[in-house]
Design an enzyme around this catalytic site. Structure first.
Site, short mmCIF file in Angstrom:
data_model
loop_
_atom_site.label_atom_id
_atom_site.label_comp_id
_atom_site.label_asym_id
_atom_site.label_seq_id
_atom_site.Cartn_x
_atom_site.Cartn_y
_atom_site.Cartn_z
N ARG A 21 51.54 69.73 38.70
CA ARG A 21 51.67 70.21 37.32
C ARG A 21 50.32 70.31 36.63
O ARG A 21 50.24 70.42 35.41
CB ARG A 21 52.59 69.27 36.53
CG ARG A 21 54.05 69.46 36.89
CD ARG A 21 54.98 68.58 36.08
NE ARG A 21 56.37 68.86 36.40
CZ ARG A 21 57.38 68.05 36.13
NH1 ARG A 21 57.16 66.90 35.52
NH2 ARG A 21 58.61 68.39 36.45
N GLU A 33 57.23 73.52 45.58
CA GLU A 33 58.64 73.89 45.56
C GLU A 33 59.23 73.91 46.96
O GLU A 33 60.37 73.48 47.17
CB GLU A 33 58.85 75.25 44.88
CG GLU A 33 58.57 75.26 43.38
CD GLU A 33 59.44 74.27 42.60
OE1 GLU A 33 60.48 73.83 43.13
OE2 GLU A 33 59.08 73.94 41.46
N GLY A 77 60.62 66.65 57.63
CA GLY A 77 61.93 67.22 57.97
C GLY A 77 62.07 68.70 57.64
O GLY A 77 61.18 69.30 57.04
N TYR A 116 66.41 79.95 44.39
CA TYR A 116 65.88 78.83 43.62
C TYR A 116 64.35 78.89 43.53
O TYR A 116 63.77 78.84 42.44
CB TYR A 116 66.30 77.48 44.22
CG TYR A 116 65.41 76.39 43.68
CD1 TYR A 116 65.59 75.92 42.39
CD2 TYR A 116 64.29 75.95 44.40
CE1 TYR A 116 64.73 75.01 41.83
CE2 TYR A 116 63.41 75.04 43.85
CZ TYR A 116 63.63 74.58 42.57
OH TYR A 116 62.75 73.70 42.01
N ASP A 134 69.48 74.40 41.00
CA ASP A 134 69.37 73.46 42.11
C ASP A 134 70.39 72.35 41.90
O ASP A 134 71.24 72.42 41.02
CB ASP A 134 67.94 72.91 42.20
CG ASP A 134 67.65 71.94 41.08
OD1 ASP A 134 68.34 72.02 40.03
OD2 ASP A 134 66.76 71.10 41.22
N CYS A 198 71.43 58.43 26.67
CA CYS A 198 71.28 59.89 26.81
C CYS A 198 71.37 60.58 25.44
O CYS A 198 72.26 60.30 24.64
CB CYS A 198 72.36 60.45 27.73
SG CYS A 198 72.28 62.23 27.95
N CYS A 204 78.25 65.57 25.45
CA CYS A 204 78.52 65.71 26.88
C CYS A 204 80.02 65.60 27.17
O CYS A 204 80.64 64.56 26.92
CB CYS A 204 77.75 64.64 27.66
SG CYS A 204 78.07 64.66 29.43
#
Length: 345
Positions: A21, A33, A77, A116, A134, A198, A204
């Site tokens: 960033r 990414e 991986g 994505y 994602d 939150c 929510c």
DNA sequence: CAGACGTGGTT
DNA sequence: TAACCAAGTCT
């Protein structure tokens, strides 16, 4: 409630200081990414730092041998990511004059870059108003808006993409997309999120209806097949061993491993030794099982039961390689562990 | 398009 | 501890 505005505000106060960033150039954004696909930040971070150091520019990555790229990727991986990464670096360096495609549509054509990743690069590097979808986005939207569509179903992606697109402020695509993912990673986590803390807990749907643990809905369960591997750790008269590059469609494509004798079921030593003998194209002196218990190596979709066998020969094998040389090859992590344990001086 | 494709952390 | 899951893509 103004969801997007609140979310972006939350992001600006809570975003992590991550190495990719530092700027918004396409190269580091793309690299990070790809590395973070199905991978946690903590796991990908050291790889990102090593790659940037080894390959400061796309050109450097393009000019590297594929084996070196795979070696640096070893342990992360999903190795097709590394092969596609290298192929795309070449494409950019040699065909596209060193420049990344300038928009979502163009980025999507690159190997290893799907919807994505194309959206992530386009929004972060170019400010293009395309939503990322994602695992985080599925979770955040499913909970806050109470969407109970099975995220593994064919139409789910389109539905969530449409919802994300409707929420995305066109001039703040970079912040909005990263905010969605950061919020999913830090606040709206899969298991036991701290909903009391939150900022969206009054709006929510999942929280207000007590369905936080049920959302998002994911029905498909992954099945795991057992496989029985016998790796032959060959030692010829010079102390050299045998390793081959794996290709084809199976696991670990592009990596190297020892000669492999696979059986459809668990076999006893006598059977296995007979089988080993029949596959060798040289005369063995001794065949000895090294591992007492099989090494269990779990992949996302396979459970490997691995025995290592020491096979000696009095011959000089024409394609034998030095052990130190062998350790420089890119290998599956389970072989890396074996070599570190048995070959390290 | 359902399944293949890694590894490591968490519950 | 087996299962789940983590900034997906390819075929």
């Amino acid at each position: 409630m103004n969801f997007s505005k609140s979310l972006i505000q939350w992001f600006l106060h809570n975003k992590r200081d991550l190495p990719w960033r530092k700027n918004t150039y396409p190269y580091p954004v793309w690299l990070s990414e790809i590395m973070l696909q199905q991978t946690r930040v903590a796991q990908g971070m050291p790889y990102f730092l090593r790659f940037i150091e080894a390959f400061p520019t796309v050109q450097d990555l393009a000019d590297a041998p594929e084996e070196k790229v795979l070696k640096l990727w070893q342990g992360l991986g999903y190795y097709s990511r590394a092969r596609n990464l290298h192929a795309t670096a070449k494409e950019i360096a040699y065909t596209l004059n060193g420049n990344f495609p300038p928009d979502y549509k163009g980025l999507l054509k690159l190997k290893g870059v799907g919807e994505y990743t194309a959206a992530a690069i386009a929004s972060i590097s170019y400010g293009e108003a395309v939503p990322v979808v994602d695992g985080n986005v599925y979770r955040v939207l499913a909970r806050i808006y109470g969407v109970d569509t099975d995220i593994a179903s064919p139409g789910a992606k389109k539905q969530f993409t449409a919802l994300a697109a409707s929420l995305l402020p066109p001039r703040q695509a970079a912040d909005f997309n990263q905010a969605m993912m950061e919020f999913g990673a830090l606040q709206c986590v899969p298991k036991k999120p701290d909903c009391k803390a939150c900022i969206f807990n009054t709006d929510c749907v999942a929280f207000t209806t007590g369905r936080v643990q049920q959302l998002p809905v994911k029905l498909k369960k992954q099945k795991v097949t057992n496989r029985f591997f016998n790796y032959l750790v060959v030692k010829d008269v010079l102390g050299n061993t045998l390793m081959y590059r794996r290709d084809g469609k199976g696991i670990w494509h592009g990596l190297f491993d020892f000669p492999l004798v696979e059986t459809p079921v668990q076999t006893d030593d006598a059977q296995t030794i007979a089988l080993i003998k029949s596959t060798l194209d040289f005369a063995p002196q001794t065949i000895k099982r090294i591992t007492d218990e099989p090494v269990i190596h779990k992949l996302s979709h396979q459970k490997l039961h691995i025995h290592f066998w020491e096979v000696t020969t009095g011959q000089t094998l024409p394609n034998g390689i030095d052990l130190q040389q062998a350790m420089l090859l890119p290998v599956p992590i389970v072989l890396h562990i074996f070599m570190e344990k048995h070959w390290k001086a």
